[in-house]
Design an enzyme around this catalytic site. Structure first.
Site, short mmCIF file in Angstrom:
data_model
loop_
_atom_site.label_atom_id
_atom_site.label_comp_id
_atom_site.label_asym_id
_atom_site.label_seq_id
_atom_site.Cartn_x
_atom_site.Cartn_y
_atom_site.Cartn_z
N ARG A 120 0.86 -1.19 0.00
CA ARG A 120 0.00 0.00 0.00
C ARG A 120 0.89 1.24 0.00
O ARG A 120 2.06 1.14 0.41
CB ARG A 120 -0.86 0.01 1.28
CG ARG A 120 -1.86 -1.10 1.32
CD ARG A 120 -2.64 -1.10 2.65
NE ARG A 120 -3.48 -2.27 2.70
CZ ARG A 120 -3.73 -2.97 3.81
NH1 ARG A 120 -3.21 -2.61 4.97
NH2 ARG A 120 -4.50 -4.03 3.76
N ARG A 176 -12.95 -9.21 3.05
CA ARG A 176 -12.48 -8.93 4.40
C ARG A 176 -13.65 -8.88 5.40
O ARG A 176 -13.53 -9.35 6.53
CB ARG A 176 -11.66 -7.63 4.42
CG ARG A 176 -10.26 -7.84 3.85
CD ARG A 176 -9.51 -6.55 3.58
NE ARG A 176 -8.27 -6.83 2.87
CZ ARG A 176 -7.05 -6.82 3.40
NH1 ARG A 176 -6.89 -6.48 4.64
NH2 ARG A 176 -5.99 -7.13 2.67
N ARG A 201 -10.25 3.80 5.30
CA ARG A 201 -8.80 3.56 5.11
C ARG A 201 -8.42 3.65 3.64
O ARG A 201 -7.27 3.89 3.30
CB ARG A 201 -8.42 2.20 5.72
CG ARG A 201 -6.93 2.02 5.92
CD ARG A 201 -6.58 0.75 6.65
NE ARG A 201 -6.82 -0.46 5.86
CZ ARG A 201 -6.57 -1.69 6.26
NH1 ARG A 201 -6.08 -1.91 7.48
NH2 ARG A 201 -6.82 -2.74 5.48
N1 LIG Z 1 -10.17 3.19 17.85
C1 LIG Z 1 -10.22 3.63 16.61
N2 LIG Z 1 -11.10 4.59 16.29
C2 LIG Z 1 -11.21 5.05 15.02
N3 LIG Z 1 -10.45 4.62 13.97
C3 LIG Z 1 -9.55 3.66 14.25
C4 LIG Z 1 -9.40 3.12 15.56
N4 LIG Z 1 -8.43 2.16 15.51
C5 LIG Z 1 -8.01 2.12 14.23
N5 LIG Z 1 -8.67 3.01 13.48
C6 LIG Z 1 -8.54 3.24 12.02
O1 LIG Z 1 -9.16 2.12 11.39
C7 LIG Z 1 -8.43 1.74 10.23
C8 LIG Z 1 -8.02 0.27 10.36
O2 LIG Z 1 -7.02 0.16 11.34
P1 LIG Z 1 -5.74 -0.77 11.11
O3 LIG Z 1 -5.20 -0.56 9.74
O4 LIG Z 1 -4.84 -0.55 12.26
O5 LIG Z 1 -6.45 -2.20 11.19
P2 LIG Z 1 -5.82 -3.64 11.12
O6 LIG Z 1 -6.54 -4.49 12.09
O7 LIG Z 1 -4.34 -3.58 11.26
O8 LIG Z 1 -6.20 -4.07 9.63
P3 LIG Z 1 -5.49 -5.15 8.66
O9 LIG Z 1 -5.62 -6.46 9.32
O10 LIG Z 1 -6.26 -5.03 7.40
O11 LIG Z 1 -4.05 -4.74 8.50
C9 LIG Z 1 -7.24 2.68 10.11
O12 LIG Z 1 -7.55 3.70 9.18
C10 LIG Z 1 -7.10 3.27 11.53
O13 LIG Z 1 -6.58 4.56 11.51
N1 LIG Z 2 -1.67 -16.08 8.93
C1 LIG Z 2 -1.07 -14.91 8.70
N2 LIG Z 2 -1.80 -13.78 8.59
C2 LIG Z 2 -1.15 -12.64 8.40
C3 LIG Z 2 0.24 -12.57 8.29
N3 LIG Z 2 0.59 -11.28 8.08
C4 LIG Z 2 -0.55 -10.58 8.09
N4 LIG Z 2 -1.61 -11.38 8.28
C5 LIG Z 2 -3.02 -11.04 8.37
O1 LIG Z 2 -3.53 -10.82 7.07
C6 LIG Z 2 -4.66 -9.98 7.17
C7 LIG Z 2 -4.60 -8.92 6.10
O2 LIG Z 2 -3.48 -8.08 6.28
P1 LIG Z 2 -3.30 -6.78 5.38
O3 LIG Z 2 -1.97 -6.20 5.79
O4 LIG Z 2 -3.35 -7.21 3.96
O5 LIG Z 2 -4.46 -5.88 5.71
C8 LIG Z 2 -4.66 -9.39 8.58
O6 LIG Z 2 -5.67 -10.07 9.31
C9 LIG Z 2 -3.30 -9.77 9.11
O7 LIG Z 2 -3.35 -9.99 10.50
C10 LIG Z 2 0.98 -13.78 8.40
O8 LIG Z 2 2.22 -13.81 8.33
N5 LIG Z 2 0.28 -14.90 8.61
#
Ligand SMILES: Nc1ncnc2c1ncn2[C@@H]1O[C@H](COP(=O)(O)OP(=O)(O)OP(=O)(O)O)[C@@H](O)[C@H]1O
Ligand SMILES: Nc1nc2c(ncn2[C@@H]2O[C@H](COP(=O)(O)O)[C@@H](O)[C@H]2O)c(=O)[nH]1
Length: 207
Positions: free
Chosen positions: A52, A156, A145
């Site tokens: 991204r 998702r 996002r």
């Molecule tokens: N408590 C919150 N309140 C509002 N927005 C939030 C909060 N926590 C996270 N966000 C926003 O929600 C979006 C998703 O958060 P984030 O990318 O950290 O999720 P993630 O669980 O890591 O997703 P992925 O598994 O797809 O990587 C982001 O744009 C983030 O800024």
């Molecule tokens: N089983 C695994 N899941 C993983 C790993 N690295 C990330 N993730 C999960 O994939 C989704 C999507 O991630 P995104 O970065 O494309 O938004 C998210 O639930 C991650 O936790 C891995 O090594 N193994």
């Protein structure tokens, strides 16, 4: 899947952060790593998805082709791997060992398939599920996002429903944190990990 390689270097207990895409795992773990940069180390996964904007190869993920990923899986280089929303993801043994070699708390951000697979290894992490307050909030966060196509977003959201059911299985997670207010959720995450954090800090001070 049982594997002793990562256990051999055991130091502080690793941490698994899981939960639906968009729940806030990366947001929370980035806060944690900023506040405690000498305590935590991120297990950099491999993925076949495209980077991204703003993501860096080797920092957020190792971005690889399906062919490279499959060859490495076949070569036994991964502790766990999964297909999520049409892309391959996996935790390499090297990713975990790199962090453990520095005596840091290794954080894995993985999906629910990863959680199931890690449970069959000797890694013995603390399992934390980050959950959104509702599906509606999750959808809004994912849409805002602006990282997903409509197709990826729907995949998702579907996975999120399955994930939220899965997290209710008794014993699956040590702690479930509802990420509604970010600061509250972060406070709960720190509270959960404070014992491990203090252990690492103590070792750091005495060495
Ligand atoms: N408590 C919150 N309140 C509002 N927005 C939030 C909060 N926590 C996270 N966000 C926003 O929600 C979006 C998703 O958060 P984030 O990318 O950290 O999720 P993630 O669980 O890591 O997703 P992925 O598994 O797809 O990587 C982001 O744009 C983030 O800024
Ligand atoms: N089983 C695994 N899941 C993983 C790993 N690295 C990330 N993730 C999960 O994939 C989704 C999507 O991630 P995104 O970065 O494309 O938004 C998210 O639930 C991650 O936790 C891995 O090594 N193994």
């Amino acid at each position: 899947m049982r594997d002793a390689t990562t256990k051999a270097m055991a130091g502080p207990r690793p941490v698994v952060l899981s939960g639906p895409s968009g729940a806030g795992k990366s947001t929370l773990l980035k806060k944690l790593m900023k506040e405690y940069d000498s305590v935590f180390g991120f297990s950099v996964s491999h993925t076949t998805r495209n980077p991204r904007p703003g993501e860096e190869n080797g920092k957020d993920y190792h971005y690889v082709t399906r062919e490279v990923m499959q060859a490495r899986i076949d070569n036994g280089e991964f502790i766990e791997n999964a297909v999520f929303s049409g892309n391959m993801y996996g935790t390499s043994k090297a990713a975990v060992q790199d962090v453990q070699a520095k005596n840091l708390i290794c954080i894995l951000d993985i999906d629910m398939q990863g959680v199931r697979n890690i449970k069959r290894t000797d890694l013995s992490p603390i399992y934390i599920s980050i959950q959104p307050p509702s599906m509606a909030v999750l959808e809004k966060r994912l849409r805002d996002r602006k990282t997903e196509s409509e197709e990826s977003l729907q995949k998702r959201l579907h996975a999120a429903k399955v994930d939220m059911e899965f997290s209710k299985e008794p014993g699956m997670f040590d702690v479930i944190i509802i990420n509604e207010d970010l600061e509250d959720a972060y406070g709960k995450l720190k509270e959960t990990l404070i014992e491990e954090i203090n252990k690492v800090k103590k070792v750091g001070m005495s060495s």
